[in-house]
Write a protein that holds these residues in place. Structure first.
Motif, PDB file in Angstrom:
ATOM      1  N   GLU A 164     -44.681  38.284  38.579  1.00 42.87           N
ATOM      2  CA  GLU A 164     -45.971  38.085  39.236  1.00 42.87           C
ATOM      3  C   GLU A 164     -45.812  37.537  40.653  1.00 42.87           C
ATOM      4  O   GLU A 164     -46.798  37.266  41.330  1.00 42.87           O
ATOM      5  N   SER A 165     -44.564  37.387  41.108  1.00 41.44           N
ATOM      6  CA  SER A 165     -44.334  36.750  42.403  1.00 41.44           C
ATOM      7  C   SER A 165     -44.368  37.724  43.574  1.00 41.44           C
ATOM      8  O   SER A 165     -44.616  37.327  44.706  1.00 41.44           O
ATOM      9  N   GLU A 166     -44.106  38.986  43.327  1.00 40.64           N
ATOM     10  CA  GLU A 166     -43.999  39.974  44.403  1.00 40.64           C
ATOM     11  C   GLU A 166     -45.118  40.994  44.271  1.00 40.64           C
ATOM     12  O   GLU A 166     -45.264  41.649  43.243  1.00 40.64           O
ATOM     13  N   HIS A 167     -45.905  41.157  45.338  1.00 38.37           N
ATOM     14  CA  HIS A 167     -47.049  42.063  45.269  1.00 38.37           C
ATOM     15  C   HIS A 167     -46.714  43.469  45.756  1.00 38.37           C
ATOM     16  O   HIS A 167     -47.379  44.424  45.380  1.00 38.37           O
ATOM     17  N   ASN A 168     -45.702  43.613  46.585  1.00 39.48           N
ATOM     18  CA  ASN A 168     -45.288  44.935  47.046  1.00 39.48           C
ATOM     19  C   ASN A 168     -44.093  45.384  46.215  1.00 39.48           C
ATOM     20  O   ASN A 168     -42.943  45.078  46.534  1.00 39.48           O
ATOM     21  N   VAL A 169     -44.378  46.092  45.136  1.00 38.00           N
ATOM     22  CA  VAL A 169     -43.335  46.489  44.196  1.00 38.00           C
ATOM     23  C   VAL A 169     -42.803  47.864  44.582  1.00 38.00           C
ATOM     24  O   VAL A 169     -43.540  48.856  44.568  1.00 38.00           O
ATOM     25  N   ALA A 170     -41.528  47.921  44.932  1.00 40.27           N
ATOM     26  CA  ALA A 170     -40.913  49.183  45.347  1.00 40.27           C
ATOM     27  C   ALA A 170     -40.836  50.151  44.173  1.00 40.27           C
ATOM     28  O   ALA A 170     -40.846  49.753  43.006  1.00 40.27           O
ATOM     29  N   LEU A 171     -40.750  51.433  44.499  1.00 38.97           N
ATOM     30  CA  LEU A 171     -40.589  52.426  43.444  1.00 38.97           C
ATOM     31  C   LEU A 171     -39.237  52.270  42.765  1.00 38.97           C
ATOM     32  O   LEU A 171     -39.122  52.371  41.542  1.00 38.97           O
ATOM     33  N   TRP A 172     -38.202  52.013  43.569  1.00 36.00           N
ATOM     34  CA  TRP A 172     -36.847  51.838  43.043  1.00 36.00           C
ATOM     35  C   TRP A 172     -36.297  50.493  43.493  1.00 36.00           C
ATOM     36  O   TRP A 172     -36.393  50.127  44.667  1.00 36.00           O
ATOM     37  N   GLY A 173     -35.684  49.757  42.581  1.00 35.41           N
ATOM     38  CA  GLY A 173     -35.070  48.490  42.934  1.00 35.41           C
ATOM     39  C   GLY A 173     -33.756  48.698  43.662  1.00 35.41           C
ATOM     40  O   GLY A 173     -32.998  49.620  43.343  1.00 35.41           O
ATOM     41  N   THR A 174     -33.469  47.844  44.637  1.00 37.10           N
ATOM     42  CA  THR A 174     -32.205  47.932  45.377  1.00 37.10           C
ATOM     43  C   THR A 174     -31.270  46.779  45.034  1.00 37.10           C
ATOM     44  O   THR A 174     -30.206  46.642  45.634  1.00 37.10           O
ATOM     45  N   ASP A 175     -31.671  45.926  44.112  1.00 36.63           N
ATOM     46  CA  ASP A 175     -30.799  44.908  43.535  1.00 36.63           C
ATOM     47  C   ASP A 175     -31.290  44.672  42.108  1.00 36.63           C
ATOM     48  O   ASP A 175     -32.288  45.251  41.683  1.00 36.63           O
ATOM     49  N   THR A 176     -30.580  43.837  41.356  1.00 36.34           N
ATOM     50  CA  THR A 176     -30.910  43.690  39.936  1.00 36.34           C
ATOM     51  C   THR A 176     -32.304  43.113  39.729  1.00 36.34           C
ATOM     52  O   THR A 176     -33.078  43.604  38.895  1.00 36.34           O
ATOM     53  N   GLU A 177     -32.645  42.076  40.487  1.00 39.57           N
ATOM     54  CA  GLU A 177     -33.976  41.498  40.329  1.00 39.57           C
ATOM     55  C   GLU A 177     -35.061  42.501  40.707  1.00 39.57           C
ATOM     56  O   GLU A 177     -36.097  42.599  40.043  1.00 39.57           O
TER      57      GLU A 177
END
Length: 243
Positions: free
Chosen positions: A163-176
């Motif tokens: 719930e901390s990040e509002h701009n959620v990328a389509l693909w993650g670029t790191d584990t988190e």
């Protein structure tokens, strides 16, 4: 015309609302609902009927307080008459909040096909058809539960605050980021899939704590209604008052 007092006791908080007929007058949200809060609210309104719905506890103290406030008090159970039809094979196990949310959808959009998504601790997907029948639905883990499970059931994945990040990328670029995108966009993808299986003019209604977070990630029009359960409870109360 008097006022209706509506209480939706959820897992983590309670919502209290005052209605005059179908119109919402005012609403409140409490982390912990007490009898004193209800008596203070009731002092400002002419309460003629009340309804109580709880998914977390019975709340006998709340029900007793309501009986001292309103001439007629209803508690939502599987035995209470409803303005909608239930197509569930085990109606006694159907969550009370799910019943109320579907009733709220029917009150808002009678005669329409509606997909109701309640995004809270769990995510429920419930379908109302055009003749007012709840035809069924699905239950899945909510955002927090998915993130917690990934952390608890693996040895190295971190616990991510989804719930901390509002701009959620389509693909993650790191584990988190991969966990964030997988969890949040995973639920958004489920909503899109279920909508694709329903008639094109189906209305999608989002409620629950994560509704605002999910809505921007869903293609097409969606309606957010944080008080959908309360509106459904009021419609159930009104239906029983008219019988």
């Amino acid at each position: 015309m008097g006022h209706n007092l509506v209480i939706d006791q959820g897992n983590s908080a309670a919502k209290v609302a005052i209605f005059r007929g179908p119109a919402l007058v005012r609403s409140w949200r409490y982390e912990e609902l007490t009898p004193r809060i209800l008596t203070d609210i009731a002092a400002d309104y002419d309460i003629t009927a009340a309804i109580y719905c709880s998914v977390s506890r019975h709340g006998e103290d709340i029900v007793v307080t309501l009986r001292g406030i309103a001439p007629r008090v209803y508690e939502l159970t599987s035995m209470l008459p409803l303005p909608i039809k239930i197509g569930y094979t085990t109606p006694t196990t159907l969550g009370r909040d799910r019943i109320a949310a579907i009733a709220g959808a029917w009150a808002c959009y009678p005669g329409r096909s509606v997909l109701v998504v309640d995004a809270g601790t769990a995510v429920t997907y419930d379908v109302l058809d055009t003749d007012g029948t709840f035809i069924g639905g699905n239950i899945a883990p909510g955002l927090w539960m998915r993130a917690q499970a990934l952390h608890d059931m693996t040895s190295r994945l971190p616990l991510v605050d989804v719930e901390s990040e509002h701009n959620v990328a389509l693909w993650g670029t790191d584990t988190e980021g991969a966990i964030m995108s997988g969890v949040v966009r995973g639920v958004a993808g489920e909503i899109a899939y279920y909508r694709s299986q329903l008639p094109d003019d189906t209305i999608v209604m989002l409620t629950g704590g994560d509704a605002v977070r999910l809505a921007p990630l869903i293609d097409g029009n969606v309606e957010i209604d944080s008080l959908l359960v309360c509106k459904g409870l009021n419609s159930i109360l009104t239906y029983n008052e008219s019988r």
